[in-house]
Design a protein around this motif. Structure first.
Motif, PDB file in Angstrom:
ATOM      1  N   ARG A 491       0.660  -1.342   0.072  1.00  0.00           N
ATOM      2  CA  ARG A 491      -0.042   0.063   0.116  1.00  0.00           C
ATOM      3  C   ARG A 491       0.818   1.381   0.055  1.00  0.00           C
ATOM      4  O   ARG A 491       0.681   2.230  -0.787  1.00  0.00           O
ATOM      5  N   LYS A 492       1.810   1.223   0.874  1.00  0.00           N
ATOM      6  CA  LYS A 492       2.681   2.390   0.774  1.00  0.00           C
ATOM      7  C   LYS A 492       3.574   2.636  -0.402  1.00  0.00           C
ATOM      8  O   LYS A 492       3.793   3.783  -0.933  1.00  0.00           O
ATOM      9  N   GLN A 495       1.105   4.073  -3.143  1.00  0.00           N
ATOM     10  CA  GLN A 495       0.963   5.420  -2.724  1.00  0.00           C
ATOM     11  C   GLN A 495       2.048   6.341  -3.210  1.00  0.00           C
ATOM     12  O   GLN A 495       1.766   7.428  -4.016  1.00  0.00           O
ATOM     13  N   THR A 498       1.998   6.498  -6.850  1.00  0.00           N
ATOM     14  CA  THR A 498       0.848   7.288  -7.538  1.00  0.00           C
ATOM     15  C   THR A 498       1.123   8.628  -7.271  1.00  0.00           C
ATOM     16  O   THR A 498       1.055   9.548  -8.554  1.00  0.00           O
ATOM     17  N   ARG A 499       1.933   9.096  -6.231  1.00  0.00           N
ATOM     18  CA  ARG A 499       2.332  10.700  -6.032  1.00  0.00           C
ATOM     19  C   ARG A 499       3.546  10.842  -6.877  1.00  0.00           C
ATOM     20  O   ARG A 499       3.494  11.855  -7.857  1.00  0.00           O
TER      21      ARG A 499
END
Length: 649
Positions: A491-492, A495, A498-499
């Motif tokens: 998940r990290k 993220q 995505t950023r």
């Protein structure tokens, strides 16, 4: 000229005594009452000749009282309106008065001017009459009393000639001493083509008798007053035939006879009045130079009644000698007549020969005059041609000077244009370098954009894989109810990816925008634009022009011949500013391509506009000629060899 025939007749105390109503020996009231002798007819013929032909001079001489003025007035009174004449006497004392009186008498009215102006008008008038075949008459009475200033004007006017001939005739009447004036060196130049000198003589004894009877008849006293023949002879002796003295003596005799109550006037009364008036007798010779054949000889007084006359008889031998002497005289008279006839014939032949020679000389003079006139005309034509040639040369010289100045001006403009062309060439080279740099930058940006797109694609694939893994982990939950470490780490990681993808996408978008704006930046910074005199600057067009229309122009950049000149801030300026070449303009553009008042600049809050004032070369907004236009930031206005660029504050 003062009239010698006054209308008023003085009364006399002797009129009632003789039974007459009019004094017979006072001045006459009508010209028709003048006593006309043979000399009056002869004088009239000379005056008529002077009236009919121009360039004639008639000089009338005579003693005082012989009737010169009377005869002259008689002739002038008979002239018709078709004759142009002027009459003067001793009352004319100044030159200007002479010309003014002359012009007024000939019908030109009262003219005022300087002596030179009046002389010019008089000469022009006489020349005009001479060209029309007409002439004028000038009468001067009592010329011996006329001032020298007036005689000088007569000499001056005598020099006015048309074709070597005067356009007037002159009649001068004066006393006996006037002949000396005419013979003086000052008046010797007064020479006319036809000249006559007429001496007015006194009456003869017979004319004196006729004159007295004529005056008595006019007064109606032919029968009331009687003058015996002896009285006529005595009157002639004391007066010498002078009409003025006759009138004076007869008037005095009538008055004396009235006082004595005598109607028949004899020698005693005449002699007494003459002695009382201190009138000495006149001696009249039998032969006098200048007497005419019509003049009667002096009368012989009859001897006294008491005298005796002895007849003396000549001796016989004296009669024979007298007959021989008379025969000799007759023979000599015949010889003299024959010789006189021969001399007369010889003189006549010489005169005819001389006349023929004069005719030949006159013809030769006419030919010479014609040749002289022709040469004068040719000289004038040559002078006119010379003047025309000089004018043409001066005109050509002026044109050549103007052409040289124009060549110099064109040479200076060509040098200036060469410098501007060099600047344009350098600007083109710089633009080419800038275009090459722009193409290289575009290639680098394109390569970076491709790399970013590839990175974005790999990031998207990684995100998709992580999403798949996430969905699988959701299907098998952990048995102890807690999230597995792998799912947390995934998940990290998702993220972070995505950023990172969002940052790459933003960077790609910014690079794309920078790539799109790169031509505009290069146009604004890397390109140099130079204008020639009279050439207009190109204005922004297309999307960029639309993008720069927002806002209000607050500053004006002025360029002269494509070079920056100065910057003008519109803040605090008047709402209406005059643009032109004149000194009173708010925005003064000193150039021959700019009109004195070329345009008006309207500076209103929130908008700026420009309006043409019917100038010679007009105004151009963004290369388009307009009469009125609203201006936006970035617009360019061309006025002559100036152009103005508007910018927002």
């Amino acid at each position: 000229m003062a009239s010698v025939l006054p209308s008023e007749v003085a009364e006399s105390t002797s009129l009632p005594f003789f039974g007459i109503e009019r004094a017979p020996f006072l001045k006459l009231s009508e010209p028709t009452e003048i006593f006309r002798s043979d000399q009056s007819a002869l004088l009239n013929s000379h005056l008529v000749a002077a009236t009919r032909r121009a360039d004639s001079l008639v000089v009338i001489l005579g003693a005082d009282g012989v009737g010169k003025t009377t005869l002259l007035n008689d002739y002038v009174a008979g002239l018709g309106d078709e004759v142009c004449y002027a009459v003067f006497d001793e009352t004319c004392v100044e030159a200007i008065q002479f010309y003014r009186s002359f012009l007024e008498q000939i019908g030109l009215g009262e003219i005022v001017g300087t002596l030179r102006e009046l002389q010019h008008i008089t000469s022009e008038y006489l020349a005009h009459r001479g060209k029309n075949g007409e002439h004028a008459l000038i009468f001067v009475d009592n010329a011996h009393l006329v001032r020298p200033a007036v005689l000088e004007q007569l000499r001056w006017i005598a020099d006015v000639k048309i074709d070597y001939m005067r356009a007037f005739s002159m009649v001068l009447a004066g006393g006996l001493n006037f002949r000396r004036i005419m013979d003086s060196p000052a008046m010797r130049s007064l020479s006319f083509r036809y000249q006559t000198c007429f001496h007015v003589r006194a009456f003869s004894e017979a004319e004196t008798h006729d004159y007295i009877r004529h005056r008595l008849s006019l007064a109606g006293a032919a029968d009331a007053v009687r003058f015996p023949d002896e009285s006529h002879a005595l009157i002639y002796r004391f007066t010498g035939g002078n009409p003025r003295l006759i009138d004076t003596l007869c008037n005095a005799v009538l008055a004396e006879s009235c006082a004595q109550g005598i109607r028949v006037i004899g020698e005693q009364q005449v002699r007494a009045v003459a002695e009382a008036g201190k009138m000495p007798p006149h001696a009249v010779p039998t032969r006098v130079k200048g007497r005419r054949k019509s003049d009667a000889g002096p009368s012989r007084l009859a001897p006294d009644a008491g005298a005796t006359v002895e007849s003396v008889r000549s001796p016989p031998h004296q009669d024979v000698e007298i007959k021989e002497l008379l025969g000799r005289i007759t023979e000599l008279s015949g010889q003299l007549e024959r010789k006189a006839g021969e001399e007369k014939q010889r003189a006549l032949m010489d005169a005819r020969k001389h006349a023929a020679d004069l005719d030949e000389k006159a013809k030769e003079i006419s030919r010479l005059n014609a040749a002289l006139l022709e040469s004068e005309r040719l000289r004038q034509d040559a002078g006119k041609a010379r003047q025309s040639l000089a004018d043409a040369v001066d005109a050509l010289r002026r044109k050549l000077d103007a052409s040289n100045k124009e060549v110099e001006k064109l040479t200076a403009m060509q040098s200036k244009y060469d410098q501007q062309i060099g600047g344009l060439t350098q600007a083109v080279a710089q633009n080419k370098v800038a275009l090459a740099d722009r193409d290289a930058t575009i290639e680098r940006l394109t390569a970076g954009l491709d790399e970013l797109q590839a990175t974005v694609a790999s990031s998207a694939a990684e995100i998709a894989r992580l999403n798949v893994a996430r969905s699988g982990s959701r299907k098998t939950p952990p048995q102890d109810g807690r999230a597995s470490p792998d799912s947390v780490a995934d998940r990290k990681r998702r993220q972070r990816l995505t950023r990172r993808a969002r940052a790459m996408i933003g960077s790609a978008q910014r690079r794309s925008e920078n790539l799109e704006r790169l031509p505009e930046k290069l146009d604004g910074t890397g390109q140099t634009e130079t204008l020639l005199p009279g050439q207009m600057a190109s204005a922004p067009t297309g999307e960029h022009a639309t993008a720069t229309t927002n806002g209000t122009a607050a500053m004006i950049e002025l360029f002269l011949d494509g070079k920056p000149w100065k910057v003008m801030d519109l803040a605090g300026r008047p709402q209406r500013m005059m643009v032109g070449r004149a000194e009173d303009c708010d925005v003064r553009l000193d150039s021959k391509y700019v009109s004195r008042h070329h345009a008006i600049l309207v500076n209103k809050p929130g908008s700026v506009a420009i309006e043409d004032l019917r100038s010679s070369n007009g105004i151009f907004v963004n290369t388009k000629k307009v009469d009125h236009s609203e201006l936006r930031p970035g617009d360019t206005v061309a006025i002559g060899n100036f152009w103005l660029r508007f910018k927002s504050s």
